[in-house]
Design an enzyme around this catalytic site. Structure first.
Site, PDB file in Angstrom:
ATOM      1  CE  LYS A 197      15.241  10.913  29.970  1.00 26.73           C
ATOM      2  NZ  LYS A 197      15.962   9.606  29.483  1.00 26.73           N
ATOM      3  NE  ARG A 246      19.768   2.960  30.067  1.00 29.87           N
ATOM      4  CZ  ARG A 246      19.730   4.187  29.471  1.00 29.87           C
ATOM      5  NH1 ARG A 246      20.528   4.932  28.968  1.00 29.87           N
ATOM      6  NH2 ARG A 246      18.412   4.530  29.335  1.00 29.87           N
ATOM      7  CE1 TYR A 255      41.663  32.301  35.335  1.00 30.42           C
ATOM      8  CE2 TYR A 255      39.757  30.909  35.087  1.00 30.42           C
ATOM      9  CZ  TYR A 255      40.680  31.901  35.920  1.00 30.42           C
ATOM     10  OH  TYR A 255      39.787  32.500  36.874  1.00 30.42           O
ATOM     11  CG  MET A 258      32.820  28.552  37.749  1.00 28.57           C
ATOM     12  SD  MET A 258      33.217  28.523  39.490  1.00 28.57           S
ATOM     13  CE  MET A 258      34.401  27.284  39.773  1.00 28.57           C
TER      14      MET A 258
HETATM   15  C1  LIG Z   1      15.083   9.513  28.105  1.00 23.45           C
HETATM   16  C2  LIG Z   1      14.449   8.311  27.861  1.00 23.45           C
HETATM   17  C3  LIG Z   1      13.539   8.244  26.665  1.00 23.45           C
HETATM   18  C4  LIG Z   1      13.331   9.472  25.683  1.00 23.45           C
HETATM   19  O1  LIG Z   1      14.481   9.499  24.771  1.00 23.45           O
HETATM   20  P1  LIG Z   1      14.665  10.496  23.813  1.00 23.45           P
HETATM   21  O2  LIG Z   1      15.545   9.817  22.769  1.00 23.45           O
HETATM   22  O3  LIG Z   1      14.945  11.752  24.251  1.00 23.45           O
HETATM   23  O4  LIG Z   1      13.254  10.632  22.926  1.00 23.45           O
HETATM   24  C5  LIG Z   1      12.647   7.367  26.554  1.00 23.45           C
HETATM   25  N1  LIG Z   1      12.667   6.286  27.239  1.00 23.45           N
HETATM   26  C6  LIG Z   1      13.263   5.982  28.300  1.00 23.45           C
HETATM   27  C7  LIG Z   1      13.532   4.836  29.060  1.00 23.45           C
HETATM   28  C8  LIG Z   1      14.480   7.172  28.531  1.00 23.45           C
HETATM   29  O5  LIG Z   1      15.300   6.940  29.384  1.00 23.45           O
END
Ligand SMILES: *Cc1c(COP(=O)(O)O)cnc(C)c1O
Length: 401
Positions: A38, A136, A270, A318
């Site tokens: 992801k 969640r 800055y 930036m």
């Molecule tokens: C991102 C994610 C993972 C991977 O987590 P890591 O700690 O990076 O291994 C696994 N399962 C779900 C549902 C996630 O959102």
């Protein structure tokens, strides 16, 4: 990579990624492995990383959004692929037609999905998610009976096939945290209940990277490893990457854009948060917060220039920041290494996380599209001795323009 004539580059070592996947498979020998790609593979590039993970034997890929999963299909991936972050509207039908495993956390999703399946004319692969305590996504235990009943009905009607039951840990990166065993107990109950109702999932899974590395009893049928395949430890409490035979995959560096002598008392960047303590040499590193360098690194971020660690002098802007080289000299075009595996003495993503009050996950993931990714180790000798046993999982090169 100092010969690469670019302002900045994130070198992504795919041989390291493959070795990491193999090391993780060896840690979970009875489970399948899902490479979580992801967020553009945590900033490393989803398609090349997915392909490398498949080459190293990852039976599954995982993404958050359906769009990320569909992009992997468009790039030619044909193996098992799951995504879990759905909102009303899907795209359910496209996902079913692309043979993607769809996570379902509630009846609303099951209803939208089964409606789309009637149009697609083929059953959907569904993985039911139970919220075992993360709070969640996922179905609350109190609603599990209803969701399972809905899934059993939909399976009987031939609309879905329940391929998995799964959950996600809240505190697996804090070994010994009491929530871990509590979540595990809820998970086992949820699986037992669903199986008693007649569901026959192929995979039951709850382990992320930290659980894969430290808790063998959580491996079940599948482990979902994200950060660890990129050679990053989930937390200092879990250990260092080296402790598990993992090697960081990304090296971020830039070419100095200016090197100049300035007098003492000269304000830098800055707000003039930094003033030169005496006559010195300032070097300009041409990456900034638009490239994903945290502005919180102002005055704290570590950078290797000329073999020594320097600290960001003043604000990160930036597009650029400055380091004070003290009495040392350097040339425009010299390499500044922000982070990497550490073997050349450079800082690591973990060092940046510590310096900026975040986690290494964020350090690599936030590196923006303005920084070109340079892939190395794409084809080398370690690929010859694998026997390509998982032929179905290979990514087809042709679709990857
Ligand atoms: C991102 C994610 C993972 C991977 O987590 P890591 O700690 O990076 O291994 C696994 N399962 C779900 C549902 C996630 O959102």
């Amino acid at each position: 990579m100092s010969e690469t004539p670019m302002r900045a580059r994130a070198v992504v070592d795919l041989a390291a990624l493959r070795a990491n996947v193999r090391a993780l498979r060896a840690r979970a020998p009875r489970a399948q492995l899902m490479a979580v790609v992801k967020a553009d593979a945590y900033g490393h590039g989803a398609v090349p990383c997915a392909r490398a993970a498949r080459q190293a034997g990852a039976q599954w890929l995982g993404t958050a959004t359906p769009q990320e999963a569909l992009a992997l299909r468009a790039a030619g991936d044909r193996g098992r692929l799951m995504c879990w972050l759905w909102t009303p509207g899907g795209p359910w039908r496209e996902a079913v037609e692309a043979d993607i495993d769809i996570s379902v956390s509630g009846l609303w999703a099951l209803q939208e999905l089964t409606g789309a399946v009637r149009a697609a004319g083929r059953p959907a692969r569904v993985q039911l998610k139970i919220d075992t305590g993360l709070g969640r996504n996922g179905c609350q235990p109190a609603d599990w009976e209803k969701l399972v009943a809905g899934a059993v009905d939909a399976e009987r009607e031939g609309l879905i096939r329940v391929t998995g039951i799964w959950s996600h840990f809240a505190c697996a990166d804090e070994p010994g945290h009491p929530s871990i065993q509590a979540q595990l107990a809820v998970f086992k109950d949820a699986v037992a209940y669903a199986e008693a109702q007649g569901l026959t999932p192929e995979v039951r899974h709850i382990a992320n990277s930290p659980a894969t590395l430290t808790l063998p009893e959580t491996h079940f049928d599948l482990v979902r490893t994200g950060v660890a395949i990129y050679g990053i430890s989930p937390s200092p409490e879990v250990g260092a990457p080296d402790d598990f035979g993992l090697r960081p995959v990304m090296t971020l560096s830039a070419s100095l854009a200016s090197v100049k002598r300035v007098p003492g008392g000269h304000g830098v960047s800055y707000g003039h948060l930094y003033t030169t303590p005496g006559e010195t040499t300032l070097a300009l590193v041409p990456v900034g917060y638009a490239d994903g360098i945290p502005r919180a690194a102002s005055g704290t971020g570590p950078v290797l220039v000329g073999g020594k660690w320097r600290t960001v002098a003043g604000r990160v802007a930036m597009d650029q920041f400055v380091v004070d080289l003290g009495g040392d000299s350097a040339h425009v075009g010299d390499e500044a290494v922000l982070f990497g595996p550490g073997d050349r003495g450079e800082p690591t993503a973990e060092d940046w996380a510590r310096a900026t009050g975040t986690i290494a996950y964020e350090v690599v993931t936030r590196i923006s599209a303005r920084v070109p990714r340079v892939y190395v180790g794409e084809y080398d000798s370690d690929m010859c001795d694998q026997g390509n046993s998982e032929h179905d999982n290979e990514v087809d090169d042709t679709g990857d323009a």
